[in-house]
Design a protein around this motif. Structure first.
Motif, mmCIF file in Angstrom:
data_model
loop_
_atom_site.group_PDB
_atom_site.id
_atom_site.type_symbol
_atom_site.label_atom_id
_atom_site.label_comp_id
_atom_site.label_asym_id
_atom_site.label_seq_id
_atom_site.Cartn_x
_atom_site.Cartn_y
_atom_site.Cartn_z
ATOM 1 N N SER A 45 0.742 -0.975 -0.067
ATOM 2 C CA SER A 45 0.195 0.020 0.038
ATOM 3 C C SER A 45 0.949 1.362 0.087
ATOM 4 O O SER A 45 0.470 2.187 -0.735
ATOM 5 N N TYR A 46 1.878 1.240 0.615
ATOM 6 C CA TYR A 46 2.985 2.475 0.761
ATOM 7 C C TYR A 46 3.555 2.518 -0.952
ATOM 8 O O TYR A 46 3.632 3.644 -1.254
ATOM 9 N N ALA A 47 3.742 1.338 -1.336
ATOM 10 C CA ALA A 47 4.246 1.348 -2.971
ATOM 11 C C ALA A 47 3.222 2.216 -3.855
ATOM 12 O O ALA A 47 3.476 2.806 -4.664
ATOM 13 N N VAL A 48 1.869 1.749 -3.690
ATOM 14 C CA VAL A 48 0.792 2.414 -4.479
ATOM 15 C C VAL A 48 0.986 4.036 -3.882
ATOM 16 O O VAL A 48 0.921 4.857 -5.173
ATOM 17 N N ALA A 49 0.762 4.325 -2.834
ATOM 18 C CA ALA A 49 0.840 5.846 -2.600
ATOM 19 C C ALA A 49 2.100 6.644 -2.918
ATOM 20 O O ALA A 49 1.927 7.545 -3.381
ATOM 21 N N THR A 50 3.226 5.709 -2.917
ATOM 22 C CA THR A 50 4.691 6.339 -3.364
ATOM 23 C C THR A 50 4.486 6.763 -4.972
ATOM 24 O O THR A 50 5.057 7.518 -5.336
ATOM 25 N N ALA A 51 3.975 5.758 -5.655
ATOM 26 C CA ALA A 51 3.797 5.981 -7.009
ATOM 27 C C ALA A 51 2.928 7.107 -7.267
ATOM 28 O O ALA A 51 3.187 7.710 -8.343
ATOM 29 N N TYR A 52 1.502 7.212 -6.618
ATOM 30 C CA TYR A 52 0.904 8.137 -6.766
ATOM 31 C C TYR A 52 1.745 9.678 -6.690
ATOM 32 O O TYR A 52 1.580 10.528 -7.524
ATOM 33 N N VAL A 53 2.418 9.785 -5.460
ATOM 34 C CA VAL A 53 3.235 11.163 -5.226
ATOM 35 C C VAL A 53 4.172 11.105 -6.094
ATOM 36 O O VAL A 53 4.146 12.550 -6.906
#
Length: 165
Positions: A45-53
């Motif tokens: 889930s952190y990978a998804v959020a970081t990709a968004y950022v």
């Protein structure tokens, strides 16, 4: 044909004005479910959020490049747009909310264990519900706090007129 300022203001920002914005909250959801799912899913889930950022920062850099054309200082303005967006989003969408939800869930699981006789699965699901229900309440205060933090520090380096938009 150059886009007018009015057209640029009416353009929908896919990273801020659509469902894609919710990808920035993926890590908060992951943190809320931490007690129930493998840690690898939380990190995912952190990978998804970081990709968004990262995608939002790149998008703002591209928009700054188009807006400044071949004007002198273009590279600096693009770099400022990317850095400002990335730092703001990293703090406001990933780091601070992730930490906040993590601590809210850890505290609630601990308190439920000390104050109730509920079975562990019930305590874990309750903790997840508390974490998920906390998310809407922390967004605005965190966003405003990060704005204040950056206005008081990083943005002084390059000037207030270059805030992320």
């Amino acid at each position: 044909m150059d886009p007018t300022k009015e057209q640029l203001e009416k353009t929908v920002d896919i990273y801020r004005d659509t469902w894609v914005r919710f990808l920035g909250y993926a890590n908060e959801v992951g943190e809320a479910f931490r007690a129930l799912v493998p840690v690898s899913l939380v990190w995912g889930s952190y990978a998804v959020a970081t990709a968004y950022v990262t995608a939002d920062a790149v998008d703002k850099g591209k928009k700054a490049a188009v807006a400044h054309g071949d004007n002198p200082g273009r590279t600096t303005k693009v770099a400022v747009a990317v850095v400002d967006t990335f730092v703001w989003q990293a703090l406001a969408s990933v780091i601070i909310p992730g930490f906040t939800i993590n601590r809210v869930c850890a505290a609630s699981l601990y308190l439920l264990g000390r104050t109730t006789r509920w079975p562990l699965p019930v305590r874990k699901w309750t903790t997840t519900a508390i974490g998920l229900s906390t998310i809407p309440f922390i967004i605005t205060p965190i966003d405003r706090s990060v704005d204040y933090l950056l206005d008081s520090s990083l943005r002084k380096v390059y000037g207030d007129e270059e805030k992320h938009k």
